[in-house]
Design a protein around this motif. Structure first.
Motif, PDB file in Angstrom:
ATOM      1  N   LEU A 239      18.169  12.357   8.864  1.00 61.81           N
ATOM      2  CA  LEU A 239      17.740  11.527  10.324  1.00 61.81           C
ATOM      3  C   LEU A 239      16.732  10.889  10.186  1.00 61.81           C
ATOM      4  CD1 LEU A 239      18.319  10.874  13.024  1.00 61.81           C
ATOM      5  CD2 LEU A 239      17.318  13.172  13.663  1.00 61.81           C
ATOM      6  N   GLN A 240      15.745  11.690   9.430  1.00 62.68           N
ATOM      7  CA  GLN A 240      14.364  11.046   9.138  1.00 62.68           C
ATOM      8  C   GLN A 240      14.441  10.063   8.310  1.00 62.68           C
ATOM      9  OE1 GLN A 240      11.267  13.583   8.232  1.00 62.68           O
ATOM     10  NE2 GLN A 240       9.813  12.391   7.836  1.00 62.68           N
ATOM     11  N   MET A 241      15.125  10.212   7.182  1.00 61.25           N
ATOM     12  CA  MET A 241      15.181   9.140   6.016  1.00 61.25           C
ATOM     13  C   MET A 241      15.975   7.768   6.730  1.00 61.25           C
ATOM     14  SD  MET A 241      14.670   8.272   2.992  1.00 61.25           S
ATOM     15  CE  MET A 241      14.642   9.538   1.720  1.00 61.25           C
ATOM     16  N   ALA A 242      17.098   8.058   7.393  1.00 58.94           N
ATOM     17  CA  ALA A 242      17.552   6.783   7.984  1.00 58.94           C
ATOM     18  C   ALA A 242      16.628   6.055   9.008  1.00 58.94           C
ATOM     19  CB  ALA A 242      18.953   7.084   8.548  1.00 58.94           C
ATOM     20  N   LEU A 243      16.039   6.764   9.971  1.00 58.08           N
ATOM     21  CA  LEU A 243      15.056   6.027  11.016  1.00 58.08           C
ATOM     22  C   LEU A 243      13.943   5.624  10.138  1.00 58.08           C
ATOM     23  CD1 LEU A 243      14.190   5.995  13.737  1.00 58.08           C
ATOM     24  CD2 LEU A 243      13.033   8.254  13.567  1.00 58.08           C
ATOM     25  N   THR A 244      13.568   5.994   9.083  1.00 58.92           N
ATOM     26  CA  THR A 244      12.372   5.305   8.342  1.00 58.92           C
ATOM     27  C   THR A 244      12.802   4.014   7.696  1.00 58.92           C
ATOM     28  OG1 THR A 244      11.452   7.497   7.913  1.00 58.92           O
ATOM     29  CG2 THR A 244      10.474   5.689   6.693  1.00 58.92           C
ATOM     30  N   ALA A 245      14.029   4.216   7.138  1.00 58.36           N
ATOM     31  CA  ALA A 245      14.426   3.099   6.175  1.00 58.36           C
ATOM     32  C   ALA A 245      14.768   1.903   7.479  1.00 58.36           C
ATOM     33  CB  ALA A 245      15.708   3.452   5.603  1.00 58.36           C
ATOM     34  N   ALA A 246      15.331   2.308   8.606  1.00 55.97           N
ATOM     35  CA  ALA A 246      15.572   1.308   9.414  1.00 55.97           C
ATOM     36  C   ALA A 246      14.588   0.567  10.228  1.00 55.97           C
ATOM     37  CB  ALA A 246      16.418   1.950  10.644  1.00 55.97           C
ATOM     38  N   VAL A 247      13.564   1.396  10.379  1.00 57.34           N
ATOM     39  CA  VAL A 247      12.083   0.946  10.975  1.00 57.34           C
ATOM     40  C   VAL A 247      11.446  -0.088  10.149  1.00 57.34           C
ATOM     41  CG1 VAL A 247      10.005   1.515  11.909  1.00 57.34           C
ATOM     42  CG2 VAL A 247      11.851   2.732  12.632  1.00 57.34           C
ATOM     43  N   GLY A 248      11.447   0.709   8.871  1.00 56.87           N
ATOM     44  CA  GLY A 248      10.715  -0.310   7.666  1.00 56.87           C
ATOM     45  C   GLY A 248      11.227  -1.525   7.481  1.00 56.87           C
ATOM     46  N   LEU A 249      12.650  -1.736   7.432  1.00 56.92           N
ATOM     47  CA  LEU A 249      13.331  -2.950   7.180  1.00 56.92           C
ATOM     48  C   LEU A 249      13.348  -3.672   8.271  1.00 56.92           C
ATOM     49  CD1 LEU A 249      16.501  -1.970   5.412  1.00 56.92           C
ATOM     50  CD2 LEU A 249      14.537  -3.040   4.249  1.00 56.92           C
ATOM     51  N   ALA A 250      13.352  -3.377   9.571  1.00 55.02           N
ATOM     52  CA  ALA A 250      13.176  -4.053  10.561  1.00 55.02           C
ATOM     53  C   ALA A 250      11.806  -4.684  10.894  1.00 55.02           C
ATOM     54  CB  ALA A 250      13.587  -3.324  12.143  1.00 55.02           C
ATOM     55  N   ALA A 251      10.885  -4.044  10.721  1.00 56.71           N
ATOM     56  CA  ALA A 251       9.476  -4.398  10.806  1.00 56.71           C
ATOM     57  C   ALA A 251       9.176  -5.547   9.684  1.00 56.71           C
ATOM     58  CB  ALA A 251       8.324  -3.216  10.263  1.00 56.71           C
ATOM     59  N   ALA A 252       9.695  -5.361   8.377  1.00 57.07           N
ATOM     60  CA  ALA A 252       9.407  -6.130   7.153  1.00 57.07           C
ATOM     61  C   ALA A 252      10.245  -7.613   7.770  1.00 57.07           C
ATOM     62  CB  ALA A 252       9.846  -5.708   6.010  1.00 57.07           C
ATOM     63  N   SER A 253      11.400  -7.582   8.206  1.00 54.83           N
ATOM     64  CA  SER A 253      12.179  -8.706   8.532  1.00 54.83           C
ATOM     65  C   SER A 253      11.443  -9.219   9.875  1.00 54.83           C
ATOM     66  CB  SER A 253      13.614  -8.410   9.018  1.00 54.83           C
ATOM     67  OG  SER A 253      14.185  -9.381   9.402  1.00 54.83           O
ATOM     68  N   GLY A 254      10.863  -8.418  10.916  1.00 56.14           N
ATOM     69  CA  GLY A 254      10.219  -9.247  11.976  1.00 56.14           C
ATOM     70  C   GLY A 254       8.890  -9.899  11.658  1.00 56.14           C
ATOM     71  N   LEU A 255       8.241  -9.276  10.779  1.00 57.90           N
ATOM     72  CA  LEU A 255       7.156  -9.949  10.172  1.00 57.90           C
ATOM     73  C   LEU A 255       6.967 -11.026   9.331  1.00 57.90           C
ATOM     74  CD1 LEU A 255       4.812  -6.640  10.124  1.00 57.90           C
ATOM     75  CD2 LEU A 255       4.796  -8.362  11.927  1.00 57.90           C
ATOM     76  N   GLY A 256       8.278 -11.368   8.874  1.00 57.09           N
ATOM     77  CA  GLY A 256       8.536 -12.384   8.049  1.00 57.09           C
ATOM     78  C   GLY A 256       8.348 -11.948   6.443  1.00 57.09           C
ATOM     79  N   THR A 257       7.837 -10.435   6.166  1.00 56.95           N
ATOM     80  CA  THR A 257       7.901  -9.908   4.864  1.00 56.95           C
ATOM     81  C   THR A 257       8.827 -10.409   3.825  1.00 56.95           C
ATOM     82  OG1 THR A 257       6.144  -8.518   5.747  1.00 56.95           O
ATOM     83  CG2 THR A 257       7.060  -8.154   3.304  1.00 56.95           C
ATOM     84  N   ILE A 258       9.995 -10.120   4.296  1.00 60.52           N
ATOM     85  CA  ILE A 258      11.411 -10.432   3.663  1.00 60.52           C
ATOM     86  C   ILE A 258      12.419 -10.939   4.604  1.00 60.52           C
ATOM     87  CG2 ILE A 258      10.926  -8.307   2.120  1.00 60.52           C
ATOM     88  CD1 ILE A 258      13.072  -6.791   3.727  1.00 60.52           C
ATOM     89  N   GLU A 259      13.294 -11.729   3.918  1.00 62.33           N
ATOM     90  CA  GLU A 259      14.455 -12.047   4.671  1.00 62.33           C
ATOM     91  C   GLU A 259      15.527 -11.147   4.519  1.00 62.33           C
ATOM     92  OE1 GLU A 259      17.595 -16.019   4.834  1.00 62.33           O
ATOM     93  OE2 GLU A 259      15.841 -15.929   3.297  1.00 62.33           O
TER      94      GLU A 259
END
Length: 399
Positions: A239-259
């Motif tokens: 649960l913690q791993m999936a939450l961390t991965a989802a938050v990290g990818l969403a933040a990186a996408s929202g800030l324009g770090t990655i597409e």
């Protein structure tokens, strides 16, 4: 509760579910766990946000020009800035004093007049290149005109089309981003494998030293107790791993770090999937080793081989996995090294999906054998108190 007449398999899995639910609910309510999750998410968000903040806005400048040629120099500077992916906004001020005051107050990045560039403290290299080139271009045109040479014709002759760039590896930039995601994922994977495997070991020793395990074993079989403990803590880690991965990818996408594309999500999904397999393998080993001791003071001694193996896997993934090679290619199929090597090498383009599946299949087969062995050692050692139980004795008493 299951009926006494239920078949042994049903009773076993009912006991596993009971133990797993107990482990999951107790630990998810623990304040220390919630703090740890919050700290990990905060560190992850900072790791994503800080580079984005540093990279954004660094190539935007406000500049003013003075002197008789200020309009021409400003026009040329704005045009040449585009060639360097730099945004120069030209501002006007009534006199030198007003412009210098704006530089001092931080409203202007630079003021060009009288053959000099005035800045408050430092002059960015990109901005310096733009201003120097614009000034040189205008000064050259003035000298050509004074010499009776058509400056416009010279400018036209000097307008040569830039060399086109041809990339033989068009996926290089995207692959570097995937490798970055996989690298952060492996760092997180290493920390969480270590954390939750040690949690399993601590839980085994706590129950054994407090004699609670004797009460538990009166209600559930030893193998069900071990399996439920591993699954319950593992679900919390997943649960913690999936939450961390989802938050990290969403933040990186929202800030324009990655597409956020499928090729970017896949390495992150692999990290989560390999956490499941890697955790199951390590947790079985940690639990079996912990069952051999009755005191927390002795725990570190028996789990040192497993922690050393986990550390070795991490360093192999970081140093050998990033560069590939025969050594890494082989270890990518060897449990438990595969848990960390597979995401890194897949992100680098060294492994295909079928190779991920093959490595996962090998790990599952190894896990089944390891679970049987770990359960036997656990059964043979968990009720024996006193000093450290030798592996031979624990194995002999297992059933």
């Amino acid at each position: 509760m299951t009926s006494p007449t239920a078949d042994p398999t049903s009773r076993f899995w009912a006991s596993v579910r009971l133990v797993a639910r107990r482990e999951f609910t107790e630990r998810i309510r623990d304040r220390g766990f919630l703090i740890q999750v919050g700290v990990m998410l905060a560190v992850l968000l900072a790791a994503v946000a800080i580079p984005a903040a540093i990279g954004s806005g660094s190539d935007k400048y406000d500049v003013a020009f003075g002197g008789p040629q200020q309009a021409r120099v400003g026009q040329v500077a704005a045009a040449q800035a585009q060639l360097l992916d730099t945004d120069v906004t030209v501002k006007t001020y009534p006199d030198d004093a007003a412009a210098l005051k704006a530089v001092e107050d931080g409203d202007l990045d630079a003021y060009v007049a009288g053959g000099r560039i005035v800045v408050h403290r430092d002059l960015d290299q990109n901005l310096a290149a733009v201003l120097q080139s614009a000034y040189a271009t205008v000064e050259r045109d003035n000298r050509l005109t004074a010499a009776g040479i058509d400056a416009a014709a010279v400018d036209q002759a000097l307008q040569v089309q830039p060399l086109a760039k041809q990339t033989l590896d068009p996926d290089a930039d995207e692959r570097d981003k995937r490798k970055g995601i996989a690298f952060l994922g492996v760092l997180m994977l290493y920390g969480m494998l270590m954390l939750f495997s040690v949690w399993v070991a601590n839980g085994v020793v706590e129950e054994k030293s407090s004699r609670i395990v004797e009460i538990l074993l009166a209600a559930v079989p030893a193998r069900a107790l071990l399996t439920g403990k591993v699954i319950g803590i593992g679900l919390l880690g997943l649960l913690q791993m999936a939450l961390t991965a989802a938050v990290g990818l969403a933040a990186a996408s929202g800030l324009g770090t990655i597409e956020l594309t499928g090729s970017m999500v896949y390495p992150a999904a692999l990290v989560v999937a390999w956490f499941v397999l890697g955790y199951a393998i390590y947790a079985c080993m940690f639990a079996a080793a912990a069952a051999r001791v009755s005191r927390m003071e002795d725990l570190q001694n028996v789990i040192t081989p497993m922690t050393s193996l986990l550390i070795a896997s991490f360093f192999v993934a970081i140093f050998a996995g990033q560069s590939g090679g025969t050594f890494a290619q082989i270890l990518a199929y060897v449990p438990p090294f595969s848990a960390m090597l597979q995401p890194v090498m897949t992100a680098s383009g060294d492994l295909a999906v079928w190779q991920n599946l093959l490595a996962a299949g090998i790990s599952v087969v190894a896990l089944v054998g390891l679970m049987i062995a770990a359960a036997r050692v656990y059964e043979g050692a968990v009720l024996r108190t006193g000093g450290k139980v030798p592996v031979k004795d624990a194995w002999g008493k297992g059933s």
